[in-house]
Scaffold this motif. Structure first.
Motif, PDB file in Angstrom:
ATOM      1  N   GLY A 100     -71.026 -37.007  33.953  1.00  0.00           N
ATOM      2  CA  GLY A 100     -69.750 -37.616  33.592  1.00  0.00           C
ATOM      3  C   GLY A 100     -69.688 -39.033  34.153  1.00  0.00           C
ATOM      4  O   GLY A 100     -69.101 -39.939  33.551  1.00  0.00           O
ATOM      5  N   ASN A 175     -59.410 -34.582  41.191  1.00  0.00           N
ATOM      6  CA  ASN A 175     -60.201 -34.719  42.405  1.00  0.00           C
ATOM      7  C   ASN A 175     -59.612 -35.959  43.070  1.00  0.00           C
ATOM      8  O   ASN A 175     -59.634 -37.023  42.443  1.00  0.00           O
ATOM      9  CB  ASN A 175     -61.677 -34.963  42.054  1.00  0.00           C
ATOM     10  CG  ASN A 175     -62.535 -35.177  43.276  1.00  0.00           C
ATOM     11  OD1 ASN A 175     -62.052 -35.116  44.394  1.00  0.00           O
ATOM     12  ND2 ASN A 175     -63.810 -35.450  43.059  1.00  0.00           N
ATOM     13  N   ASP A 204     -60.089 -38.086  32.212  1.00  0.00           N
ATOM     14  CA  ASP A 204     -61.242 -37.451  32.856  1.00  0.00           C
ATOM     15  C   ASP A 204     -60.910 -35.972  33.042  1.00  0.00           C
ATOM     16  O   ASP A 204     -60.185 -35.587  33.954  1.00  0.00           O
ATOM     17  CB  ASP A 204     -61.511 -38.139  34.200  1.00  0.00           C
ATOM     18  CG  ASP A 204     -62.722 -37.567  34.909  1.00  0.00           C
ATOM     19  OD1 ASP A 204     -63.203 -36.492  34.504  1.00  0.00           O
ATOM     20  OD2 ASP A 204     -63.167 -38.182  35.887  1.00  0.00           O
ATOM     21  N   TYR A 207     -62.386 -31.096  35.304  1.00  0.00           N
ATOM     22  CA  TYR A 207     -62.028 -29.800  35.915  1.00  0.00           C
ATOM     23  C   TYR A 207     -61.191 -28.927  34.965  1.00  0.00           C
ATOM     24  O   TYR A 207     -60.495 -28.014  35.416  1.00  0.00           O
ATOM     25  CB  TYR A 207     -61.283 -30.034  37.247  1.00  0.00           C
ATOM     26  CG  TYR A 207     -62.179 -30.718  38.255  1.00  0.00           C
ATOM     27  CD1 TYR A 207     -63.045 -29.970  39.052  1.00  0.00           C
ATOM     28  CD2 TYR A 207     -62.200 -32.100  38.392  1.00  0.00           C
ATOM     29  CE1 TYR A 207     -63.896 -30.584  39.958  1.00  0.00           C
ATOM     30  CE2 TYR A 207     -63.050 -32.728  39.287  1.00  0.00           C
ATOM     31  CZ  TYR A 207     -63.891 -31.971  40.068  1.00  0.00           C
ATOM     32  OH  TYR A 207     -64.733 -32.582  40.969  1.00  0.00           O
ATOM     33  N   SER A 238     -70.950 -30.346  34.463  1.00  0.00           N
ATOM     34  CA  SER A 238     -71.296 -30.262  35.893  1.00  0.00           C
ATOM     35  C   SER A 238     -70.493 -29.212  36.648  1.00  0.00           C
ATOM     36  O   SER A 238     -71.053 -28.348  37.314  1.00  0.00           O
ATOM     37  CB  SER A 238     -71.085 -31.615  36.566  1.00  0.00           C
ATOM     38  OG  SER A 238     -71.920 -32.578  35.994  1.00  0.00           O
ATOM     39  N   LYS A 239     -69.166 -29.295  36.555  1.00  0.00           N
ATOM     40  CA  LYS A 239     -68.321 -28.435  37.395  1.00  0.00           C
ATOM     41  C   LYS A 239     -68.075 -27.091  36.719  1.00  0.00           C
ATOM     42  O   LYS A 239     -68.155 -26.048  37.364  1.00  0.00           O
ATOM     43  CB  LYS A 239     -66.991 -29.124  37.686  1.00  0.00           C
ATOM     44  CG  LYS A 239     -67.091 -30.598  38.040  1.00  0.00           C
ATOM     45  CD  LYS A 239     -67.542 -30.871  39.451  1.00  0.00           C
ATOM     46  CE  LYS A 239     -67.722 -32.374  39.664  1.00  0.00           C
ATOM     47  NZ  LYS A 239     -67.914 -32.769  41.030  1.00  0.00           N
ATOM     48  N   ARG A 247     -77.135 -33.191  35.355  1.00  0.00           N
ATOM     49  CA  ARG A 247     -76.660 -34.507  34.971  1.00  0.00           C
ATOM     50  C   ARG A 247     -76.377 -34.649  33.473  1.00  0.00           C
ATOM     51  O   ARG A 247     -77.031 -35.427  32.771  1.00  0.00           O
ATOM     52  CB  ARG A 247     -77.636 -35.616  35.441  1.00  0.00           C
ATOM     53  CG  ARG A 247     -78.111 -35.533  36.871  1.00  0.00           C
ATOM     54  CD  ARG A 247     -76.984 -35.474  37.918  1.00  0.00           C
ATOM     55  NE  ARG A 247     -76.071 -36.584  37.828  1.00  0.00           N
ATOM     56  CZ  ARG A 247     -74.745 -36.432  37.759  1.00  0.00           C
ATOM     57  NH1 ARG A 247     -74.185 -35.226  37.791  1.00  0.00           N
ATOM     58  NH2 ARG A 247     -73.974 -37.481  37.696  1.00  0.00           N
TER      59      ARG A 247
HETATM   60  C1  LIG Z   1     -62.977 -36.369  38.673  1.00  0.00           C
HETATM   61  C2  LIG Z   1     -64.443 -36.458  38.478  1.00  0.00           C
HETATM   62  N1  LIG Z   1     -64.916 -37.106  37.407  1.00  0.00           N
HETATM   63  C3  LIG Z   1     -66.229 -37.225  37.178  1.00  0.00           C
HETATM   64  C4  LIG Z   1     -67.149 -36.697  38.047  1.00  0.00           C
HETATM   65  C5  LIG Z   1     -68.621 -36.884  37.755  1.00  0.00           C
HETATM   66  O1  LIG Z   1     -69.254 -35.753  37.393  1.00  0.00           O
HETATM   67  P1  LIG Z   1     -70.820 -35.720  37.115  1.00  0.00           P
HETATM   68  O2  LIG Z   1     -71.434 -34.988  38.262  1.00  0.00           O
HETATM   69  O3  LIG Z   1     -70.968 -34.995  35.819  1.00  0.00           O
HETATM   70  O4  LIG Z   1     -71.313 -37.126  37.028  1.00  0.00           O
HETATM   71  C6  LIG Z   1     -66.714 -36.030  39.186  1.00  0.00           C
HETATM   72  C7  LIG Z   1     -67.692 -35.504  40.173  1.00  0.00           C
HETATM   73  O5  LIG Z   1     -67.424 -35.324  41.319  1.00  0.00           O
HETATM   74  C8  LIG Z   1     -65.327 -35.907  39.404  1.00  0.00           C
HETATM   75  O6  LIG Z   1     -64.844 -35.265  40.479  1.00  0.00           O
END
Ligand SMILES: Cc1ncc(COP(=O)(O)O)c(C=O)c1O
Length: 400
Positions: A100, A175, A204, A207, A238-239, A247
């Motif tokens: 991301g 986050n 974004d 989550y 990712s999450k 990635r």
């Molecule tokens: C709010 C938020 N956006 C984007 C990302 C990036 O995710 P990625 O690991 O897919 O690059 C994170 C990762 O911690 C995040 O917490």
């Protein structure tokens, strides 16, 4: 050093990565350290996804791919947006990047000119302001305190918009706070944005799948279709799919913007790993039961951590709607002295003393733009969380 660029002087290394590195160093030196700094699930990628990656290797899917994603994955992403968000995108409105992080970075690089402002509700994910700075833009942080559960209010958004505003970044669940906006709360913000047609929205949604109780996730282009043409909806595997190391992230938006982002990517990294793309394809198209199981697990951990932190002296911990973070306020600890004699003057001193005196690693609030707080990532086992929270309680009880 004269050799280094002026651009570099505008940014700092990620503080969350720094905390994890410090905790790992202490662990390697034999210290009993509990790391609550890392922003990733503590369990492995599901087996079907691993198998798809192995099959991709065996099938020779090991060459360059289209710069911003294989057609099958783009199609699966379109289906995901239709299925889960009620959003219609065509494959040429989708871009896939190396996490991301890269898609967000590409968007800023493709759009920001000197003087362009980007509104970022604080506390924020640590990388937003620095990415904007790298792209030559100006981050405009707007503080959202505990009194609004760390959420931006419409009047704050209205006041922050200027003729120079290029983007508004929206991140729900957030986050570092875990705060999630209800549909009504988001609609109040999109109403403001409808009055300012020059402002673009970067949502974004990383989550999205980690929301608790009866909370319903929503995203700006879905809540206000009038914003569809100026919204970049960002997400990734990712999450949700425990795939941080693979990635793969993606975004959807207007064709011209997606094309511009692809141009940046074509001259920097080219395609994200071919194997990871096939793994992500399986993640998005394979069995989804995993997501519901995770929700239950993380909700239990959230309740455990919120309960125990609220029992710590001087700490107030709101109960978030999602993600796997809590962001307790430690106003009641500031100005006091720890058992080992450290005067707690701010949240960075608090986090350092906590690590040195109890071995619990958290990230201090100043890193996210709102103090005095700290962030706990509760993506670890119940037993570890209980032990960590007990140590935090003991540390706080001893503050005098
Ligand atoms: C709010 C938020 N956006 C984007 C990302 C990036 O995710 P990625 O690991 O897919 O690059 C994170 C990762 O911690 C995040 O917490």
């Amino acid at each position: 050093m004269a050799f280094l660029s002026d651009t570099l002087s505008r940014v700092k290394p990620s503080p969350t990565i720094a905390v994890t590195t410090k905790a790992n160093e202490l662990k390697a030196a034999g210290k009993d350290v509990i790391g609550l700094g890392a922003g990733e699930p503590d369990f492995d990628t599901p087996q079907n996804i691993k198998d798809a990656a192995k099959a991709a290797i065996d099938a020779g899917k090991t060459k360059y791919t289209a710069v911003d994603g294989i057609p099958e994955l783009k199609k699966a992403i379109c289906a995901k947006f239709a299925r889960e968000n009620g959003l219609t995108y065509a494959p040429n409105q989708i871009t896939v990047g190396t996490g991301g992080k890269q898609t967000l970075y590409n968007a800023f690089m493709a759009t920001c000119n000197p003087g362009d402002e980007v509104i970022i509700p604080a506390p924020y994910w640590v990388s937003y302001p620095d990415m904007v700075l790298l792209a030559g833009g100006t981050p405009v942080a707007v503080e959202c305190g505990i009194e609004s559960n760390f959420k931006l209010l419409p009047a704050q958004l209205e006041a922050a918009i200027t003729p120079k505003t290029k983007w508004f970044i929206f991140n729900s669940p957030s986050n570092p706070t875990g705060a999630g906006y209800t549909r009504a709360e988001l609609k109040a913000l999109t109403d403001v944005l409808m009055r300012h047609p020059h402002v673009w929205i970067m949502s974004d949604d990383m989550y999205e799948h980690l929301v608790f109780d009866d909370f319903e996730f929503c995203t700006p282009a879905q809540v206000e279709p009038g914003l569809y043409d100026r919204t970049l909806t960002c997400n990734g595997v990712s999450k949700s799919y425990a795939m941080t190391g693979w990635r793969i992230g993606y975004a959807a938006g207007p064709v011209a913007l997606i094309k511009a982002m692809g141009t940046i990517q074509s001259q920097s990294t080219s395609n994200p790993s071919s194997i990871s793309q096939y793994a992500a394809l399986e993640g998005l198209t394979g069995p989804q039961e995993f997501l519901a199981q995770n929700k239950i697990l993380f909700q239990r951990r959230r309740d455990l951590v919120v309960g125990m932190l609220n029992d710590a002296k001087g700490v107030t911990c709101p109960k978030p709607e999602g993600a796997f973070y809590v962001y307790p306020d430690i106003s009641g600890c500031i100005g006091k002295t720890s058992a080992a004699g450290t005067k707690i003057t701010n949240d960075e001193v608090f986090a350092t003393a906590l690590l040195e005196e109890t071995g619990v690693a958290v990230v201090f609030g100043a890193a996210f733009g709102l103090s005095p707080n700290f962030r706990v990532s509760y993506a670890t086992s119940d037993d570890v969380l209980k032990e960590a929270c007990t140590r935090i309680q003991t540390f706080c009880a001893a503050l005098a």
